[in-house]
Write an enzyme that holds these catalytic residues in place. Structure first.
Site, mmCIF file in Angstrom:
data_model
loop_
_atom_site.group_PDB
_atom_site.id
_atom_site.type_symbol
_atom_site.label_atom_id
_atom_site.label_comp_id
_atom_site.label_asym_id
_atom_site.label_seq_id
_atom_site.Cartn_x
_atom_site.Cartn_y
_atom_site.Cartn_z
ATOM 1 C CB ALA A 13 -0.927 0.000 1.208
ATOM 2 N N GLY A 14 2.129 1.127 0.278
ATOM 3 C CA GLY A 14 2.973 2.319 0.452
ATOM 4 C C GLY A 14 3.229 3.058 -0.850
ATOM 5 N NE ARG A 18 12.265 4.672 1.856
ATOM 6 C CZ ARG A 18 12.288 3.651 2.712
ATOM 7 N NH1 ARG A 18 13.400 3.373 3.365
ATOM 8 N NH2 ARG A 18 11.208 2.913 2.917
ATOM 9 C CB SER A 109 8.072 -6.665 2.187
ATOM 10 O OG SER A 109 7.961 -5.291 2.283
ATOM 11 N N GLY A 110 5.896 -6.209 -0.416
ATOM 12 C CA GLY A 110 5.775 -6.013 -1.869
ATOM 13 C C GLY A 110 7.045 -5.495 -2.506
ATOM 14 N NE ARG A 344 3.717 -1.578 -36.594
ATOM 15 C CZ ARG A 344 2.848 -0.906 -37.358
ATOM 16 N NH1 ARG A 344 3.171 -0.561 -38.595
ATOM 17 N NH2 ARG A 344 1.670 -0.597 -36.889
ATOM 18 C CG ASN A 397 -2.020 -0.720 -44.508
ATOM 19 O OD1 ASN A 397 -1.438 0.348 -44.754
ATOM 20 N ND2 ASN A 397 -2.006 -1.269 -43.325
ATOM 21 N NE ARG A 451 6.705 1.244 -66.380
ATOM 22 C CZ ARG A 451 7.491 0.188 -66.262
ATOM 23 N NH1 ARG A 451 7.787 -0.284 -65.073
ATOM 24 N NH2 ARG A 451 7.971 -0.401 -67.324
HETATM 25 C C1 UD1 Z 1 10.457 -2.360 6.624
HETATM 26 C C2 UD1 Z 1 10.634 -2.767 8.095
HETATM 27 C C3 UD1 Z 1 12.117 -2.898 8.382
HETATM 28 C C4 UD1 Z 1 12.758 -3.882 7.438
HETATM 29 C C5 UD1 Z 1 12.468 -3.517 5.967
HETATM 30 C C6 UD1 Z 1 12.913 -4.643 5.071
HETATM 31 C C7 UD1 Z 1 8.741 -1.749 9.292
HETATM 32 C C8 UD1 Z 1 8.327 -0.660 10.216
HETATM 33 N N1 UD1 Z 1 10.043 -1.772 8.938
HETATM 34 O O1 UD1 Z 1 11.054 -1.077 6.497
HETATM 35 O O2 UD1 Z 1 12.317 -3.341 9.724
HETATM 36 O O3 UD1 Z 1 14.153 -3.936 7.652
HETATM 37 O O4 UD1 Z 1 11.064 -3.328 5.774
HETATM 38 O O5 UD1 Z 1 12.787 -4.337 3.716
HETATM 39 O O6 UD1 Z 1 7.925 -2.558 8.903
HETATM 40 N N2 UD1 Z 1 3.387 -0.585 3.394
HETATM 41 C C9 UD1 Z 1 2.017 -0.676 3.470
HETATM 42 N N3 UD1 Z 1 1.332 0.224 4.215
HETATM 43 C C10 UD1 Z 1 1.943 1.197 4.934
HETATM 44 C C11 UD1 Z 1 3.356 1.280 4.864
HETATM 45 C C12 UD1 Z 1 4.052 0.370 4.099
HETATM 46 O O7 UD1 Z 1 1.407 -1.542 2.844
HETATM 47 O O8 UD1 Z 1 1.248 1.971 5.592
HETATM 48 C C13 UD1 Z 1 4.118 -1.542 2.549
HETATM 49 C C14 UD1 Z 1 5.005 -0.875 1.525
HETATM 50 O O9 UD1 Z 1 4.299 -0.694 0.302
HETATM 51 C C15 UD1 Z 1 6.144 -1.878 1.369
HETATM 52 C C16 UD1 Z 1 6.195 -2.579 2.708
HETATM 53 O O10 UD1 Z 1 4.976 -2.297 3.370
HETATM 54 O O11 UD1 Z 1 5.854 -2.820 0.352
HETATM 55 C C17 UD1 Z 1 7.360 -2.086 3.561
HETATM 56 O O12 UD1 Z 1 7.241 -0.685 3.754
HETATM 57 P P1 UD1 Z 1 8.503 0.273 3.668
HETATM 58 O O13 UD1 Z 1 8.027 1.661 3.915
HETATM 59 O O14 UD1 Z 1 9.280 0.027 2.444
HETATM 60 O O15 UD1 Z 1 9.322 -0.219 4.936
HETATM 61 P P2 UD1 Z 1 10.881 -0.128 5.188
HETATM 62 O O16 UD1 Z 1 11.231 1.235 5.621
HETATM 63 O O17 UD1 Z 1 11.626 -0.705 4.060
HETATM 64 CA CA CA Z 2 11.091 -1.281 2.007
#
Ligand code: UD1
Ligand code: CA
Length: 470
Positions: A13-14, A18, A109-110, A344, A397, A451
């Site tokens: 969801a993030g 960065r 983690s996504g 193509r 064409n 022609r």
């Molecule tokens: C997170 C971990 C960290 C770990 C790292 C590994 C936490 C607080 N920290 O940090 O300990 O070392 O991953 O890669 O979890 N997301 C949501 N909703 C939110 C926030 C984030 O779904 O409200 C999702 C993001 O899209 C992402 C994942 O969670 O896919 C991780 O979020 P991100 O902000 O990247 O966390 P990091 O700072 O990398």
């Molecule tokens: Ca991350």
């Protein structure tokens, strides 16, 4: 351990602040595929799609549309207040839509896309054998900066006291080298008992899922961490540069896999090869070639430098000379393309056919042994076998509104610089004289000239000169 006890949550969801990009982070691509699709593929090796829940929020519609075809479910997190907040949403969603809570939840983690199924299996087994409430997948990378750190109860112990985020590290904790990968297994009940007690009093003002570790420890639950053998597969992708590092690793792996199957790739570091691409043995790939998407190449082919082949199928013994661009094309055995041919979508090139320099084809079928060697446009055309298309011949064409078809029978000869105004048929064995504009069908075996006749005026030049000096 029964996998049927598991559900998988993928955090996606993030925003990915960065990255400084308009595109949601999890839709950025490495190895030719969105980060999130890599993670879903890994999750699917553990549980069926209906037990995978993607938490989406930032640009939710766009993310959902991009991965919906995988069959996973979606949990909305409208405002993103951290990874812990995301799991609060999952708790609420499962209570309504769950149809029976899974006993355990694996959280992925996504933005950690290289994770391997073997590692996830190991994590699940450890979670079961340790009877833990939370099992953390950790790693010891060369550079721990940016990651949360795992704090063990004592050195050498399986048990964990807490996870501390980079920004919240105390001075003496900067030396901690074991990182949290962001991948965990939880006993669902234990997780959900603590998840609503998280606080956002930290450096980011977010609810950290990582804080669940210390909350569980405080109520006497077991929290353990197991480290991966290599840190590479849990590297995160928070910046474009980190992402391209992962991309390079995937491309190298794809090239190595093909080479192990008998493909020669000169300077593999210069080639861009997507993970699903297949290539037969004894095919040679020259430097600076891109093989993308669902491309399949047969045996004994040669792909020369600077060609980009996407979602196309090449049979055995095809020669692709330099600088060709292929997109959704099908090429039969022994055909020769380029240099600089553009195939193509809908191009089907027959056995041993030639498509030469600066020839563009689209929705065109070319029969066995036919040749268009120079400077042609062939669109919406059905070309038989053994046809010769002269230099610069063009199918007209498009009439400004609609596309029309051109048919050219077996053994026909189309002279150089002809324009074939579609819809039009050149029947078997017919000849079109060079420079013709063909607007009517040409019957079998006929010669068509379209022609004006040439006029030649003998002595004209000297006559003009004589006139000028008068
Ligand atoms: C997170 C971990 C960290 C770990 C790292 C590994 C936490 C607080 N920290 O940090 O300990 O070392 O991953 O890669 O979890 N997301 C949501 N909703 C939110 C926030 C984030 O779904 O409200 C999702 C993001 O899209 C992402 C994942 O969670 O896919 C991780 O979020 P991100 O902000 O990247 O966390 P990091 O700072 O990398
Ligand atoms: Ca991350």
């Amino acid at each position: 351990m029964k996998k049927s006890n598991f559900g998988v949550v993928i955090l996606a969801a993030g925003k990915g602040t960065r990255l400084k990009s308009k595109r949601p982070k999890v839709l950025h691509e490495i190895g030719g595929q969105a980060l999130l699709l890599h993670v879903i593929a890994a999750a699917k090796t553990i549980v069926p799609a209906e037990k995978i829940y993607c938490v989406i929020g930032h640009e939710a519609e766009r993310v959902q549309a991009a991965v919906e075809h995988t069959g996973v479910g979606f949990v909305m997190q409208h405002e993103q207040h951290g990874t812990g907040h995301a799991l609060q949403m999952v708790k609420a969603w499962l209570a309504v839509n769950g149809g029976g809570m899974p006993e355990n939840l694996m959280v992925l983690s996504g933005d950690v896309p290289l994770i391997r199924t073997e590692t996830l299996q190991k994590l699940m087994m450890m979670h079961a054998s340790e009877k833990a409430a939370m099992t953390i997948l950790s790693a010891i990378p060369e550079n721990a900066a940016g990651y949360g750190r795992v704090v063990r109860t004592e050195e050498g112990s399986m048990a964990v006291k807490a996870i501390v985020e980079q920004k919240d590290l105390k001075a003496e904790q900067h030396a901690l080298r074991e990182i949290n990968s962001g991948i965990y297994c939880f006993a669902t009940q234990d997780l959900f008992a603590e998840i609503d007690s998280l606080s956002d009093k930290n450096a980011n003002g977010e609810f950290y899922l990582t804080d669940v570790a210390s909350l569980l420890v405080a109520v006497g639950k077991r929290v353990v961490a197991v480290a991966t053998e290599s840190a590479d597969e849990v590297l995160g992708a928070n910046t474009i540069s980190e992402m391209m590092h992962l991309d390079a690793a995937m491309r190298v792996a794809a090239a190595k896999r093909l080479m192990a199957e008998g493909v020669t790739i000169f300077r593999p570091d210069t080639c861009v090869i997507d993970a699903q691409v297949q290539v037969g043995a004894d095919t040679v790939i020259e430097p600076y070639v891109q093989l993308l998407g669902s491309t399949k190449i047969g045996e004994d082919c040669r792909v020369r430098s600077y060609s980009v082949i996407q979602n196309s199928t090449l049979a055995n013994g095809v020669l692709v000379r330099n600088g060709c661009v292929l997109d959704y094309a099908k090429v039969s055995a022994g055909a020769m393309l380029g240099p600089y041919a553009h195939l193509r979508p809908g191009s089907e090139i027959g056995e041993g056919a030639h498509v030469g320099n600066f020839v563009e084809t689209k929705k065109t079928r070319m029969g066995r042994g036919s040749k268009a060697n120079h400077l042609s446009y062939l669109g919406d055309a059905e070309i038989g076998e053994g046809v010769n298309i002269g230099a610069g011949a063009i199918t007209c064409n498009y009439d400004g509104e609609h596309k029309h078809a051109t048919k050219i029978g077996d053994g026909a000869f189309v002279g150089s610089d002809s324009t074939l105004v579609a819809p039009v048929t050149i029947s078997e064995g017919a000849y079109v004289a060079a420079g013709s504009c063909i607007t009517e069908d040409v019957p079998e075996g006929a010669l068509a000239l379209g022609r004006s006749r040439q006029t030649t005026k003998p002595g004209w030049v000297s006559a003009r000169k004589a006139n000028k000096t008068k």
